[in-house]
Each structure stands twice: as structure tokens, then as C-alpha cells.
Design an enzyme around this catalytic site. Sequence first.
Site, PDB file in Angstrom:
ATOM      1  N   ARG A   1     109.565 -13.480  35.022  1.00 22.70           N
ATOM      2  CA  ARG A   1     109.755 -14.102  33.414  1.00 22.70           C
ATOM      3  C   ARG A   1     108.693 -15.047  33.185  1.00 22.70           C
ATOM      4  O   ARG A   1     108.618 -16.053  32.606  1.00 22.70           O
ATOM      5  CB  ARG A   1     111.010 -14.816  33.560  1.00 22.70           C
ATOM      6  CG  ARG A   1     112.340 -14.038  33.749  1.00 22.70           C
ATOM      7  CD  ARG A   1     112.394 -12.934  32.673  1.00 22.70           C
ATOM      8  NE  ARG A   1     113.453 -11.881  32.852  1.00 22.70           N
ATOM      9  CZ  ARG A   1     113.668 -10.901  33.473  1.00 22.70           C
ATOM     10  NH1 ARG A   1     112.433 -10.428  33.973  1.00 22.70           N
ATOM     11  NH2 ARG A   1     114.675 -10.200  33.776  1.00 22.70           N
TER      12      ARG A   1
ATOM     13  N   SER B   1     120.481 -13.638  29.025  1.00 21.46           N
ATOM     14  CA  SER B   1     120.669 -14.503  30.293  1.00 21.46           C
ATOM     15  C   SER B   1     120.156 -16.080  29.664  1.00 21.46           C
ATOM     16  O   SER B   1     119.001 -16.055  29.794  1.00 21.46           O
ATOM     17  CB  SER B   1     119.970 -14.095  31.381  1.00 21.46           C
ATOM     18  OG  SER B   1     120.842 -12.662  31.809  1.00 21.46           O
TER      19      SER B   1
ATOM     20  N   GLU C   1     115.990 -20.100  30.875  1.00 20.34           N
ATOM     21  CA  GLU C   1     115.100 -18.810  30.726  1.00 20.34           C
ATOM     22  C   GLU C   1     114.482 -19.067  29.036  1.00 20.34           C
ATOM     23  O   GLU C   1     113.433 -18.531  28.540  1.00 20.34           O
ATOM     24  CB  GLU C   1     115.622 -17.514  30.877  1.00 20.34           C
ATOM     25  CG  GLU C   1     114.710 -16.459  30.812  1.00 20.34           C
ATOM     26  CD  GLU C   1     115.453 -15.099  31.031  1.00 20.34           C
ATOM     27  OE1 GLU C   1     115.573 -14.106  30.412  1.00 20.34           O
ATOM     28  OE2 GLU C   1     116.001 -15.060  31.940  1.00 20.34           O
TER      29      GLU C   1
END
Length: 304
Positions: free
Chosen positions: A178, A228, A298
Site C-alpha cells: 500500500r 478495508s 489505509e
Amino acid sequence: MNTEAIKERLKREVKGIKLEEKAPMKRYTSFRAGGEAELMAMPDGVHDLKRLLVILEEEKCPFFILGNGSNVLVRDGGYRGVIVKIGESFASIEGREDRLVCGCGALLSAAAREAAERGLSGLEFASGIPGSVGGAVFMNAGAYDGEMAHVLEKVRLVSRDGSRDFYVTGKELQMGYRHTLLHETGDIAVEAVMKLKAGDRETIKLKMADFTERRNKKQPVAYPSAGSFFKRPEGYFAGKLIQDAGLKGLSVGGARVSELHSGFIINTGNATAGDILRLMEIVQAAVMDRFNVRLEPEVRIIGE
């Protein structure tokens, strides 16, 4: 920031640009929550984008690059500056033998479908990811053991100050979990070249259908969310930690930890960004207290 002066200058000097004042960010983000941006600018291609960035640099105006808004939450106080939306003018998808050349405003799911139609394998993992190609490059998006780092051959970037555009390889982007080098440089992805492999069209489509079925069963796709919410802590799964801390179904205002997948915070209909952020903090504190693990979002959180 003198919004009116910047708006007038952009109108004069960037001919193809579209502008929206007091843009409601709940309309432009998948969470369907958050405040207004003082100004949203939608450039018509790379030339306009470069000129826009030069002006924002000269005016010392803060800005944020937005794709499909699927991994962004704008605080309720809004964003003081310019939201630069990489949208329809950057949404081309073109096949070149075993490569797919995509504008970074194109949806990643659309790119995956185009690859399937062409009998190209490698993007199946991306078929249900709701973001844009540019956002996927920026975050090194991934799912089901696939990620952008596996397929990205090169990407065309525009420097943050608008002074140049250039290509770098996927390897040069230093793509990790990420994360890419773009987080540090602030350069903007405008075109991605993905190298895929020839495959059987029907087999590829069946694999994509399987991923879609699994996603629909395990994820709360019926509610607005940003996917998420937390990064995967090393050695753990965020959703499992949250579930084991007894937080499944916990609500703050209109925000809730999904009963279907505890790694998701969902908007049940009327959540504010404040609701979502308060719930985030409660979850972080509980997981830290119970397991001594720090959950990092995130989702990119901006604004006031």
C-alpha cells in the site's frame, strides 16, 4: 487562499478546465461523507493539468489529487484548497498486444474487464477494486494475492509543480505494501502501462466471477465505505483483531464496524466524517489495549 482570484486565473489560463466551488466531497468519495472543498478543478488532459499545477505552485495554493475517491475521507470542516480531480479526460483504455495502456482516471475494474475481453491475464485481482487506475498505482492496490506491482511496466508522471512529465518503470516506483515512491514525491500518475499475459478469455472471466462472488459474500458491498479501513499489521489481520476485540457491529452515529467483515467501517446512511473518525479512534484504542497492536488507517484522511 483567495478562491475567487485563483478561480478567475484558472478560467483565463487553463482553457479546458472545469471548476466547481464548494464541491461536496460526499458526492465524490465512496464513503458518501465529509465536508466541502473550496474549489474542485477538473483538467482536460495532461497539458491542462501541468498548467494548473504551475498556477497552484505560483499561488502557493494547497491541493490534493483525487481519482475515484474510493480511499479518501474528507473531514467535516472541508478542504481549504483545490481538489484536482483526475477524471473523464484521463479515462482512456487501449490494448497494445500484451499490454494495456490506461489513463489514470479510468476505473481499475474497467481496465480488468477490458483485459478479460482481450484474453489478457494478470488483472483478474483488480476486477472488484472500486478505485481508479491512478489511485491503484499510487497505493499499489491489491487483492487475492495480486497487486499492481505485479503488472505495472511503466507509468507517465507529471511533476507536482507541473514543470515536466516523464516515464518511470514500476520498479523505480519502489512499490511496497500500500505504498509507492509517489507518497514522498507528490508526482501525479496520468497514464499506466500494464504488461499482461495471453490467456483464455473464458477462464479469465470465470476467475473474475469467482473473485466477485467471494467479495460479495464476505464484504459489505451494499454500504458506502472505503474498503478495508486499516492496513494489515505485520503478522496479523486487522479485521480479525477488531473482531477478537469484540468490536463487530459497534456504531458511532451513522458509522459502524461491519458485521460481515470487521476490517470495514461502513456508512449506514447518515454518517458524518466525524462519526467515522471517532469510531476509527475507538477501534484503534481497543485493539492497542487488548493486543498491543497499532492499527494504521489505509484510508487517506484530509481536510479540517
